[in-house]
Design a protein around this motif. Sequence first.
Motif, PDB file in Angstrom:
ATOM      1  N   TYR A 650       6.417  -9.742  -8.907  1.00 29.04           N
ATOM      2  CA  TYR A 650       6.717  -9.196  -7.585  1.00 29.04           C
ATOM      3  C   TYR A 650       5.740  -8.069  -7.286  1.00 29.04           C
ATOM      4  O   TYR A 650       5.027  -7.578  -8.162  1.00 29.04           O
ATOM      5  CB  TYR A 650       8.158  -8.672  -7.521  1.00 29.04           C
ATOM      6  N   ASN A 651       5.721  -7.670  -6.037  1.00 29.20           N
ATOM      7  CA  ASN A 651       4.938  -6.514  -5.605  1.00 29.20           C
ATOM      8  C   ASN A 651       5.848  -5.543  -4.877  1.00 29.20           C
ATOM      9  O   ASN A 651       6.638  -5.964  -4.019  1.00 29.20           O
ATOM     10  CB  ASN A 651       3.798  -6.917  -4.670  1.00 29.20           C
ATOM     11  N   LEU A 652       5.749  -4.281  -5.222  1.00 29.90           N
ATOM     12  CA  LEU A 652       6.463  -3.254  -4.474  1.00 29.90           C
ATOM     13  C   LEU A 652       5.625  -2.840  -3.267  1.00 29.90           C
ATOM     14  O   LEU A 652       4.407  -2.689  -3.367  1.00 29.90           O
ATOM     15  CB  LEU A 652       6.735  -2.029  -5.345  1.00 29.90           C
ATOM     16  N   GLN A 653       6.302  -2.655  -2.148  1.00 28.66           N
ATOM     17  CA  GLN A 653       5.675  -2.103  -0.955  1.00 28.66           C
ATOM     18  C   GLN A 653       6.431  -0.853  -0.543  1.00 28.66           C
ATOM     19  O   GLN A 653       7.647  -0.768  -0.741  1.00 28.66           O
ATOM     20  CB  GLN A 653       5.684  -3.110   0.197  1.00 28.66           C
ATOM     21  N   PHE A 654       5.715   0.096   0.032  1.00 27.04           N
ATOM     22  CA  PHE A 654       6.380   1.330   0.455  1.00 27.04           C
ATOM     23  C   PHE A 654       5.703   1.886   1.697  1.00 27.04           C
ATOM     24  O   PHE A 654       4.545   1.591   1.998  1.00 27.04           O
ATOM     25  CB  PHE A 654       6.369   2.370  -0.667  1.00 27.04           C
ATOM     26  N   GLN A 684      11.171  10.509   3.975  1.00 30.67           N
ATOM     27  CA  GLN A 684      12.019   9.345   3.730  1.00 30.67           C
ATOM     28  C   GLN A 684      11.114   8.220   3.246  1.00 30.67           C
ATOM     29  O   GLN A 684      10.331   7.669   4.013  1.00 30.67           O
ATOM     30  CB  GLN A 684      12.779   8.925   4.981  1.00 30.67           C
ATOM     31  N   LEU A 685      11.212   7.921   1.963  1.00 34.73           N
ATOM     32  CA  LEU A 685      10.400   6.871   1.359  1.00 34.73           C
ATOM     33  C   LEU A 685      11.168   5.560   1.431  1.00 34.73           C
ATOM     34  O   LEU A 685      12.294   5.467   0.948  1.00 34.73           O
ATOM     35  CB  LEU A 685      10.068   7.230  -0.091  1.00 34.73           C
ATOM     36  N   GLU A 686      10.549   4.559   2.047  1.00 30.76           N
ATOM     37  CA  GLU A 686      11.159   3.239   2.179  1.00 30.76           C
ATOM     38  C   GLU A 686      10.446   2.286   1.230  1.00 30.76           C
ATOM     39  O   GLU A 686       9.217   2.175   1.265  1.00 30.76           O
ATOM     40  CB  GLU A 686      11.031   2.770   3.619  1.00 30.76           C
ATOM     41  N   VAL A 687      11.219   1.617   0.376  1.00 32.99           N
ATOM     42  CA  VAL A 687      10.656   0.766  -0.670  1.00 32.99           C
ATOM     43  C   VAL A 687      11.293  -0.614  -0.590  1.00 32.99           C
ATOM     44  O   VAL A 687      12.501  -0.748  -0.393  1.00 32.99           O
ATOM     45  CB  VAL A 687      10.903   1.374  -2.078  1.00 32.99           C
ATOM     46  N   ARG A 688      10.457  -1.640  -0.732  1.00 33.08           N
ATOM     47  CA  ARG A 688      10.952  -3.006  -0.750  1.00 33.08           C
ATOM     48  C   ARG A 688      10.114  -3.824  -1.717  1.00 33.08           C
ATOM     49  O   ARG A 688       9.058  -3.379  -2.173  1.00 33.08           O
ATOM     50  CB  ARG A 688      10.899  -3.623   0.645  1.00 33.08           C
ATOM     51  N   ALA A 689      10.593  -5.017  -2.054  1.00 32.73           N
ATOM     52  CA  ALA A 689       9.890  -5.912  -2.979  1.00 32.73           C
ATOM     53  C   ALA A 689       9.504  -7.188  -2.256  1.00 32.73           C
ATOM     54  O   ALA A 689      10.246  -7.689  -1.399  1.00 32.73           O
ATOM     55  CB  ALA A 689      10.768  -6.238  -4.184  1.00 32.73           C
ATOM     56  N   VAL A 690       8.312  -7.705  -2.593  1.00 32.98           N
ATOM     57  CA  VAL A 690       7.835  -8.977  -2.055  1.00 32.98           C
ATOM     58  C   VAL A 690       7.728  -9.953  -3.223  1.00 32.98           C
ATOM     59  O   VAL A 690       6.998  -9.700  -4.185  1.00 32.98           O
ATOM     60  CB  VAL A 690       6.477  -8.820  -1.356  1.00 32.98           C
TER      61      VAL A 690
END
Length: 967
Positions: A650-654, A684-690
Amino acid sequence: MLLTITSSKHSSLLAQERFIRPLSFLEGLPTQTIYDIHQDPKGYLYLGTDIGVYKYNGQSFSKLPTPESWDNNFDNLFHDESGVIWVKNFANQIFKEENGALRLIPEIQDLIKPLGGLKKFTIQSDSLFAALDNTLISIDLNTFNPRFILKSQGPENTFFSLQKYNKDVFFNNFKTIFDSNGSSSFSSPKGSKVLEFTFFKGNPYGLNRSFEGEIFQMTSGKMIDKSRLPEGTYLYFFREINDALYICTNKGLFGIDVEKNTITHSILEGKRVSDVIVDREGNLWISTLDDGLFFIANAPLYTTELINFRETTRNNILSLALTNDQKILAGNNKGNIFRVTSEGRIIQTYSSELQNEVEFIYFDELKGKVFYTQGYFDYPLGKKSKEIYFSKKMMPDDAGNFLIATSVSSGLIANDLTSIPSVSFNNSLPLTIFSTTAIPYYDLVDKRAKSAYFSKKYQRYYIGSSEGLFAFSKDGTMSAISISDSSPLIVNSMTEDANGTIWIGTQQKGLIALRGETIEEAVSVIFEEAASPVKKVIYKDENIYFIGGNQLYKYHIPSKNMQLLPISFMFKGININDLLLSEDKLWLATSEGLLWTNIKESIQFPEPLIYLQQVNSTNGIISLDEKLPYDIENLELQFDVLHFKSMGAYNLQFRINSNQDNWQTIGRGQQSIFFAGLNPGNYQLEVRAVIGGNISTSILVNFVVETPFWKTWWFMVLVVFLIILGSVAYVVNYSKRLQEKETIKSKLLQSQLTALRSQMNPHFLFNVINAVQGLIFANKKADAAEYLGEFSNLMRKVLQQSDKQFVRLEEEIQLIDLYISIEKRRFEEDFQYILEIDHHLDKNSIQIPSLIVQPFVENAIKHGLLHQIGERKLSLTFGMDEDEKHVKITIEDNGVGRKTSTEINSKRNSHQAFATKAIETRVNLLNQSLADPITCSIEDLINEQGAGIGTRVTLRLPFTYEYSHTS
């Protein structure tokens, strides 16, 4: 060539058996011996092993510290209603997880230690239930008060296990299951020993762990037919998986059909399976006592008998072909070709003596032959085989020839392997022989080749060589094909669609569409911001399926839409070497064996769980609950992304603050986000996974970087206030200093006037006039005139200096010398005057206060020498002080001294000379305006009897060329 053919007869059911992936030290697994496996409510996996308890986040295994443990073997993992992990070791110690470590609870330990071996324990509500050798006990976790449920009366009543069921806890001994109150609930049928039990769909099942063990339903007394279990099977535990009952044994994991009371199928047959769980994603995890951990993803990726962990030697499957009877031919890295059914069962193996890599397989349906890298053989019997090294690729044309690609060249041979190839360019290319054989051969491209293709529509041979792509027409005309930048195309694979477009998979230019010799389309294949090589391309139903990098793609030709197949994220650490489509099955030749997936079967994408694990900076671990310092550097936020199905692919995106549109992507599998430095403010750090083209829901991390105190409102208000206060103070102080300066000027002027009056003392004037009168009476008119001239010159100089604060040293010396010469005339011949000047002094540049030396000379004459009887001496010395920063002036006389002079003046009531007090006042006034003060010392000279014999005055003036005063 010796070709060995073996047939296989397996009875295992493989029609829909999912791919089983072993985890080993390559994935960081610390040991091959695992007793227990458990998933906590947050999604982490815990392993009880022979070397401790480990926590797994899908990327790495971390050991939980157990400083109080007497033994490294752990099992009986579970979590309580609060999500806290509990576990025991083989030394009968019970631990619970606190702050990332396992802590021993001494109150519980003190209670169970005298009661014998601990078989199993659990937590129900606020009580701990434990089955020990001879005792069933419940312990209140708030008060640690024990409650003894049952005690055994002998070895036949030893307690073995416990289970939570229907909000109660049940225990068992050899024959009976008891509830938490010690009441008998169920008994074993026909006297069978109960060593392990479970509840499945409301019914209790028991087993006996011996090699002749029995499996039975306790209410009906029905025995499970275990005839399908391998000989020597030892029964361990029951486990429920997806509404089905399984049993862990020393020979694998076996399913039980509770309706038919039979064993149905096996998983990992031959392995000592210790535990099995289904995680929140629907994946299956199987632990073993000898072979580590196995993972079965909840995804449509299916296994075959040709899989690595089933074999004693590793099978790296490199090439695939489909036969006319719909069998799969799979070639490996050891010269073997496997004939596999559509269910994945191996029915034949063709083995070559050469044991070289099988880089290609071509099935000739008309001749019933299989051609491959090392030669050919008849299909399916494997007879009439021959060893010929064909190397890389083979494909038929429409003239009875084979186009072949080898590691040294590419050309044509006849398909009967004996005749001269049928071509129309006999005179344009020389006819040779192929390799070490006698096969006639036309060499088209004398360069290393990797791929070759013949197009019936365009009647061209396409050859992908180490120096680019070449096209040959049947008349022998050759042309090089390149893209717009003129760089050579390194081609890995070619195929043709229904419209005659040649689709080319390249090493560096993605996917290319070719018509004749014209490139119609170039499709970039970008993965993680880098161009991916296209290894293999195949065509089916308006789609091009291809391997890009190590991902699987589908390109829809009419819509020009490229899709990353979701199954791709299953291949982390696995090489995909070839692919083949048969109906809806996409067969995959991989480094882990032969796998397949159904292209029409959807794949579930479970939402990954993202946790902020730890925050670090240059100063160590920090907390985001508090404001971060304004000068924070190297901020690192470590995340755990729990998505076991992707195995970390996976890749983390922020992004910071949701109003920013640009997401930043970090490298695959990386779990940390770094900031070198941050400006003060709220973040506010927003983090998601691809994962596999799917984007997860974001999590938000809020934190504050404090503002430096000099940028806060209160500090700015304070600074403004201090500036105003300082300005007022400056103005007041400046006014005061200005007033003081004017006062000093006034006092200096008064002091100078006083000095002037001293020079013009009436007594001094009277003496001068008397002296002149005497000279006239004595008819010494010339002397009188000279005397009056000196006196008038003195008066002129005094008047000139009286309006100056500072004069050159030369001017002061001249005034003193003139003054002494006038006074000397009064003393006739008994007055000696010595003036010494250091030649290093720059008399014309050094400035000193006006009339500062003369008053001391006057005092020496009037109050020292005047009363002296006999010889009178006065000496003045101007020199450099020892520090070379001051002018040192010494005035010394041999008069009567200050004490005697004071006594004489008091009796005579004589005039007041320029008094010492006035001199001190003037010096003090000057020192207020000088950076380096004037110093004055007066020394009384006395003889051995203590009588005064003179006075020495020493002045130290700062050695400067210009004072802060203005003349």
